[in-house]
Write an enzyme that holds these catalytic residues in place. Structure first.
Site, PDB file in Angstrom:
ATOM      1  N   LYS A  54       0.804  -1.229   0.000  1.00 46.35           N
ATOM      2  CA  LYS A  54       0.000   0.000   0.000  1.00 46.35           C
ATOM      3  C   LYS A  54       0.836   1.278   0.000  1.00 46.35           C
ATOM      4  O   LYS A  54       0.359   2.331  -0.449  1.00 46.35           O
ATOM      5  CB  LYS A  54      -0.956  -0.004   1.194  1.00 46.35           C
ATOM      6  CG  LYS A  54      -2.029  -1.080   1.102  1.00 46.35           C
ATOM      7  CD  LYS A  54      -2.996  -1.017   2.262  1.00 46.35           C
ATOM      8  CE  LYS A  54      -4.039  -2.120   2.155  1.00 46.35           C
ATOM      9  NZ  LYS A  54      -5.041  -2.048   3.242  1.00 46.35           N
ATOM     10  N   ASP A  69      -9.499   2.855   2.554  1.00 50.12           N
ATOM     11  CA  ASP A  69      -9.418   2.152   3.842  1.00 50.12           C
ATOM     12  C   ASP A  69      -9.904   3.016   5.001  1.00 50.12           C
ATOM     13  O   ASP A  69     -10.668   2.560   5.856  1.00 50.12           O
ATOM     14  CB  ASP A  69      -7.978   1.715   4.126  1.00 50.12           C
ATOM     15  CG  ASP A  69      -7.590   0.435   3.414  1.00 50.12           C
ATOM     16  OD1 ASP A  69      -8.493  -0.355   3.077  1.00 50.12           O
ATOM     17  OD2 ASP A  69      -6.386   0.217   3.198  1.00 50.12           O
TER      18      ASP A  69
END
Length: 287
Positions: A71, A107
């Site tokens: 990420k 997220d």
């Protein structure tokens, strides 16, 4: 759905990927709208990440998700970064339009929706203890700060990583974060001062379901305990939290809402959240 030369691909890049339920959820959502798209897992070893991303950019992809452990690393291979993702410093969703790879982060938004939906309360004014300092932690912690959490304790086995994230939050959002050493007494002091505890690590994820990221005696009944791990639905951390009377929030809910946000980025259509949740719950039962 017929697969043909017009079929658009959307991938999930990570390593390993045996735990992921995202393909089930996203493909069901595509089918609901009769979209000619397929969501596929793409397990990539670290040394091949750049090569795979460059290849995807030249193929019939509309975008992809990014999961552990890429990420943060993925950013250097993208053409553009959404301002929110830039602030977070991590990307979990990429869109591809006219060959341009643009990174987003769903997220943090996913966690926030999950928390508010399950508890009926706000983050504003709360003190939060966050375990982990990787990509998921960056997204969750920065979003907590932007949502006006009163204090955010960041704790990681490698203290320098916790300190780096804490400093980044303080510089970008405001003085609200403190790094905590991974020692029992330091953790206990911070957790006792907190309203919420969030595990953003992968400790407790299937197949290693007998592990918890912290000792049970660090928990107390006034905490709301959240886990981003969704397989199993009730991790050992959440089981132990419930045993002492804590309110708990499952990771499956965060997976749902971050996935719904990603779906809307790729399709510009409202995500069928009820269907996506049913597919996730059915998938866990079969697992």
């Amino acid at each position: 759905m017929k697969i043909n030369t017009e079929t658009k691909l959307i991938g999930l890049i990570g390593y390993p990927l045996g735990h992921s339920f995202s393909p089930l959820m996203q493909n069901a959502a595509f089918e609901r709208y009769l979209l000619n798209k397929i969501y596929i897992p793409i397990e990539v070893s670290p040394e091949n990440l750049e090569t795979v991303v460059k290849g995807i950019s030249k193929m019939n992809f509309d975008g992809f998700n990014v999961t552990i452990p890429y990420k943060i690393d993925i950013i250097k291979y993208l053409d553009e970064i959404d301002e929110y993702a830039k602030c977070i410093g991590a990307v979990n969703t990429v869109s591809i339009k006219n060959g341009v790879l643009k990174g987003y982060n769903t997220d943090g938004i996913g966690f926030l929706k999950s928390y508010k939906q399950n508890t009926g309360t706000k983050i504003e004014g709360k003190k939060v203890f966050v375990l982990g300092s990787g990509g998921a932690s960056r997204a969750v912690s920065m979003t907590l700060a932007l949502d006006k959490a009163d204090k955010i304790y960041i704790c990681n086995r490698t203290y320098e990583k916790a300190l780096a994230l804490s400093n980044d939050i303080n510089e970008k959002v405001g003085e609200c974060s403190v790094a905590v050493p991974f020692f029992h007494e330091d953790m206990k002091t911070a957790i006792d001062d907190s309203d919420i505890l969030i595990n953003t690590t992968n400790v407790g994820m299937f197949p290693n379901i007998d592990f918890s990221p912290i000792d049970k005696d660090l928990l107390n009944e006034k905490l709301t305990v959240c886990d981003v791990v969704y397989n199993p639905k009730k991790t050992k951390l959440l089981q132990e939290a419930e045993e002492i009377g804590c309110e708990t929030v499952f990771g499956l809910s965060m997976l749902l809402y971050q996935g719904a946000e990603a779906f809307e980025i790729w399709t510009e259509k409202k995500a069928p959240v009820d269907l996506m949740l049913k597919i996730l719950e059915d998938g866990l039962k079969e697992n």
